[in-house]
Write a protein that holds these residues in place. Structure first.
Motif, PDB file in Angstrom:
ATOM      1  N   GLY A 285       0.784  -1.229   0.000  1.00  0.00           N
ATOM      2  CA  GLY A 285       0.000   0.000   0.000  1.00  0.00           C
ATOM      3  C   GLY A 285       0.814   1.275   0.000  1.00  0.00           C
ATOM      4  O   GLY A 285       0.247   2.370   0.077  1.00  0.00           O
ATOM      5  N   VAL A 286       2.151   1.196  -0.100  1.00  0.00           N
ATOM      6  CA  VAL A 286       2.963   2.415  -0.127  1.00  0.00           C
ATOM      7  C   VAL A 286       2.861   3.069  -1.503  1.00  0.00           C
ATOM      8  O   VAL A 286       2.550   2.412  -2.489  1.00  0.00           O
ATOM      9  CB  VAL A 286       4.447   2.123   0.214  1.00  0.00           C
ATOM     10  CG1 VAL A 286       4.567   1.410   1.545  1.00  0.00           C
ATOM     11  CG2 VAL A 286       5.107   1.309  -0.899  1.00  0.00           C
ATOM     12  N   PRO A 287       3.134   4.377  -1.616  1.00  0.00           N
ATOM     13  CA  PRO A 287       3.178   5.020  -2.932  1.00  0.00           C
ATOM     14  C   PRO A 287       4.240   4.375  -3.823  1.00  0.00           C
ATOM     15  O   PRO A 287       5.347   4.073  -3.366  1.00  0.00           O
ATOM     16  CB  PRO A 287       3.520   6.471  -2.598  1.00  0.00           C
ATOM     17  CG  PRO A 287       3.048   6.656  -1.188  1.00  0.00           C
ATOM     18  CD  PRO A 287       3.298   5.343  -0.513  1.00  0.00           C
ATOM     19  N   ILE A 288       3.894   4.153  -5.083  1.00  0.00           N
ATOM     20  CA  ILE A 288       4.772   3.434  -6.003  1.00  0.00           C
ATOM     21  C   ILE A 288       4.910   4.188  -7.315  1.00  0.00           C
ATOM     22  O   ILE A 288       3.918   4.668  -7.876  1.00  0.00           O
ATOM     23  CB  ILE A 288       4.199   2.039  -6.311  1.00  0.00           C
ATOM     24  CG1 ILE A 288       4.287   1.130  -5.094  1.00  0.00           C
ATOM     25  CG2 ILE A 288       4.913   1.384  -7.489  1.00  0.00           C
ATOM     26  CD1 ILE A 288       3.621  -0.205  -5.305  1.00  0.00           C
ATOM     27  N   VAL A 289       6.147   4.256  -7.803  1.00  0.00           N
ATOM     28  CA  VAL A 289       6.409   4.669  -9.190  1.00  0.00           C
ATOM     29  C   VAL A 289       7.031   3.461  -9.878  1.00  0.00           C
ATOM     30  O   VAL A 289       8.119   3.014  -9.497  1.00  0.00           O
ATOM     31  CB  VAL A 289       7.350   5.882  -9.270  1.00  0.00           C
ATOM     32  CG1 VAL A 289       7.645   6.211 -10.735  1.00  0.00           C
ATOM     33  CG2 VAL A 289       6.734   7.085  -8.573  1.00  0.00           C
ATOM     34  N   ALA A 290       6.335   2.914 -10.863  1.00  0.00           N
ATOM     35  CA  ALA A 290       6.790   1.727 -11.573  1.00  0.00           C
ATOM     36  C   ALA A 290       7.136   2.082 -13.008  1.00  0.00           C
ATOM     37  O   ALA A 290       6.354   2.755 -13.686  1.00  0.00           O
ATOM     38  CB  ALA A 290       5.712   0.647 -11.539  1.00  0.00           C
ATOM     39  N   LEU A 291       8.297   1.628 -13.462  1.00  0.00           N
ATOM     40  CA  LEU A 291       8.766   1.908 -14.818  1.00  0.00           C
ATOM     41  C   LEU A 291       8.639   0.637 -15.641  1.00  0.00           C
ATOM     42  O   LEU A 291       9.302  -0.366 -15.354  1.00  0.00           O
ATOM     43  CB  LEU A 291      10.223   2.377 -14.796  1.00  0.00           C
ATOM     44  CG  LEU A 291      10.521   3.813 -14.356  1.00  0.00           C
ATOM     45  CD1 LEU A 291      10.019   4.088 -12.949  1.00  0.00           C
ATOM     46  CD2 LEU A 291      12.014   4.083 -14.421  1.00  0.00           C
ATOM     47  N   TYR A 292       7.778   0.681 -16.666  1.00  0.00           N
ATOM     48  CA  TYR A 292       7.522  -0.504 -17.485  1.00  0.00           C
ATOM     49  C   TYR A 292       7.989  -0.256 -18.913  1.00  0.00           C
ATOM     50  O   TYR A 292       7.842   0.845 -19.450  1.00  0.00           O
ATOM     51  CB  TYR A 292       6.031  -0.837 -17.493  1.00  0.00           C
ATOM     52  CG  TYR A 292       5.577  -1.714 -16.348  1.00  0.00           C
ATOM     53  CD1 TYR A 292       6.032  -1.490 -15.051  1.00  0.00           C
ATOM     54  CD2 TYR A 292       4.685  -2.753 -16.555  1.00  0.00           C
ATOM     55  CE1 TYR A 292       5.611  -2.292 -13.999  1.00  0.00           C
ATOM     56  CE2 TYR A 292       4.257  -3.558 -15.510  1.00  0.00           C
ATOM     57  CZ  TYR A 292       4.728  -3.322 -14.230  1.00  0.00           C
ATOM     58  OH  TYR A 292       4.302  -4.115 -13.184  1.00  0.00           O
TER      59      TYR A 292
END
Length: 380
Positions: A285-292
């Protein structure tokens, strides 16, 4: 389905990669809630599901060899044969359409077998549809986690929410606390996991340095960089993290997946690639920045446990924000872009400025009210 069916023993087979196993955990929860007295065993590929050993809902974690995953003999304590499993479970389920998984559950089920098939060749799949008690279409146009919903509905189990869960214990908490030490206690930390299984998922490590230094300076946060136990990854982690102006704490492959979940759960922010650790991060549930990169994002978007079941309806490709999760992805017209040997440069077209902007958006919204005298005032 007959409502009087109450299995006492259940086998869930997910012989794929770690991410697939992680996204099977919602089914464990649904079955455990519906059949609290049932013993649930998980059958996985060796090296993909050691984290399940701490799941209180799972009785045994059984392993089989996999061509895709390097065997880990240390975690291969339960290695069953199909002969030993024959007719051992009231309910047996496979979570993919592979021949091996379907053969296993057909052999293992005493009362009910559930498996998947694809709309490909009739000759290839007729036996699955004939021999499985409940054959389900493996829909590749939906998020992978929704296969849990298909199985549950085949059992007449209502599904209102799908929760991905990875558990940890007090020993994990102690190890994580010792690693990040007192330096993180004043203002907190953020986690960067800059590695993935396949080269086509990688982002320039020098860009991670830029992002790490900016966020550490602006928000007075301690950066924590992590890697898998892979020797090459550990060397890259040490080499590039040392180039940061604000040197991160390095967790070079010495945390289990349970400990990674524990670590990330206490972070202000997680930044990572298309990898199993990102799915674990989403579960916390933490804030996430995901690079795809070229991945089919509508199938593998980091799942928001707090969102509804249709949180990605209509989504195809590109950057998107789903509450506390921001995924950055560039357009790609390369027809083979989902293959591991893809050389399309879409990942490298992501700029550090975009990642910083997404990170700032999440930190400002979910963790910090404002900045006073150059320091952030926490709101989380």
């Amino acid at each position: 389905m007959n409502k009087v069916f109450h299995p006492k023993t259940i086998l869930i087979c997910s012989v794929r990669l770690i991410g697939d196993v992680i996204l099977t955990t919602p089914l464990i929860g649904l079955l455990n809630s519906t059949f609290p007295d049932a013993a649930i065993d998980m059958l996985i590929a060796s090296g993909t599901g050691g984290f399940l050993e701490q799941d209180p809902r799972v009785r045994n974690v059984l392993t089989v060899a996999s061509k895709q995953v390097k065997a880990d003999s240390a975690n291969n304590r339960h290695n069953p044969s199909i002969k030993r499993m024959f007719r051992s479970y009231d309910l047996a389920i496979t979570m993919n359409a592979s021949d091996r998984g379907n053969i296993i559950v057909i052999a293992a089920a005493k009362k009910l077998s559930i498996g998947f098939y694809e709309y490909t060749s009739f000759l290839k799949n007729w036996w699955k549809r004939l021999l499985l008690d409940k054959p389900l279409h493996y829909n590749k146009s939906q998020h992978v986690i929704l296969h849990c919903k298909q199985v549950s509905e085949a059992l007449d189990i209502p599904v209102k929410q799908l929760d991905v869960k990875v558990f940890w214990n007090n020993n994990d908490v102690a190890k994580v606390s010792a690693a990040i030490n007192l330096v993180t206690q004043k203002s907190g930390y953020f986690v960067i996991h800059p590695f993935a299984r396949w080269d086509y998922k990688f982002w320039d490590l020098n860009e991670f340095i830029i992002v790490s230094d900016y966020l550490a300076s602006k928000y007075n946060l301690t950066p924590v960089w992590t890697s898998s136990p892979d020797v090459a990854e550990c060397k890259l982690l040490e080499s590039y993290s040392a180039k940061c102006l604000l040197k991160p704490i390095s967790i070079a492959g010495n945390f289990s997946l349970n400990q990674m979940a524990c670590l990330i759960s206490g972070a202000r922010l997680y930044i990572g690639l298309d990898t199993a650790i990102t799915h674990i991060a989403a579960s916390t549930g933490v804030p996430i920045v995901a690079l795809y990169g070229p991945t089919e994002t509508f199938r593998w978007f980091p799942w928001n446990n707090g969102g509804d079941l249709h949180q990605l309806n209509g989504y195809t490709r590109g950057s998107i924000q789903n509450d506390h999760i921001i995924l950055i992805q560039k357009d790609c017209r390369h027809h083979n872009c989902i293959r591991p040997n893809c050389n399309n440069p879409c990942m490298q077209r992501i700029s550090s400025a975009e990642v910083i902007e997404a990170s700032t958006t999440l930190l400002n919204k979910h963790c910090f009210k404002h900045i006073e005298n150059g320091e952030c005032v926490a709101n989380c």
